[in-house]
Motif scaffolding. Structure first.
Motif: not given
Length: 145
Positions: A42-49
């Motif tokens: 989730a953090v990876g996806e939010a940070c990538s976004r």
């Protein structure tokens, strides 16, 4: 209550560091081991976004991640500096809140992935940018299930 704040330049290679820090802080806060992969993803996806939004809008401000542990809850906020619709930042045109005009589908996909990983998620925006708030329950430290 413990709070960790992480700021990084909007470069894809820094997302991995954010994931590792989030997992370490979550573990220390008492998030169940079985949930740590979801936290990382989730953090990876939010940070990538956030990185994609910054790069797409030409924003050089850092991405901000705030990790906190309070009241049996571990929460993470990932903030971007993309202005809401109808405003501009550093000469950048307007678009939907926190969403590049030509990447709506990719942004929707990111939010869908995150919502599938996190039971408690909130997406918001202000004049300063957008934020994704996520939280997970914690167990008291030293208590075994």
């Amino acid at each position: 209550m413990a709070t960790v704040e992480l700021r990084f330049s909007a470069q894809p290679e820094h997302v991995r560091t954010a994931r590792l820090v989030a997992a370490a802080v979550a573990r220390r806060a008492g998030v169940d081991e079985a949930v740590l992969d979801e936290v990382r993803l989730a953090v990876g996806e939010a940070c990538s976004r956030a990185v994609g939004l910054h790069r797409g809008h030409g924003i050089t401000d850092p991405v901000q991640v705030v990790l906190s542990d309070e009241d049996k809850t571990f929460s993470i906020e990932v903030g971007d500096r993309v202005p809401p619709a109808g405003t501009t930042a550093k000469g950048v045109g307007s678009g939907s809140p926190g969403v590049p005009d030509d990447d709506d589908g990719e942004d929707d996909m990111s939010l869908a992935v995150i919502s599938g990983l996190v039971d408690d998620m909130e997406v918001g925006s202000s004049d300063e940018g957008g934020v994704i708030r996520m939280s997970w329950p914690t167990a008291p430290v030293g208590v075994l299930p």
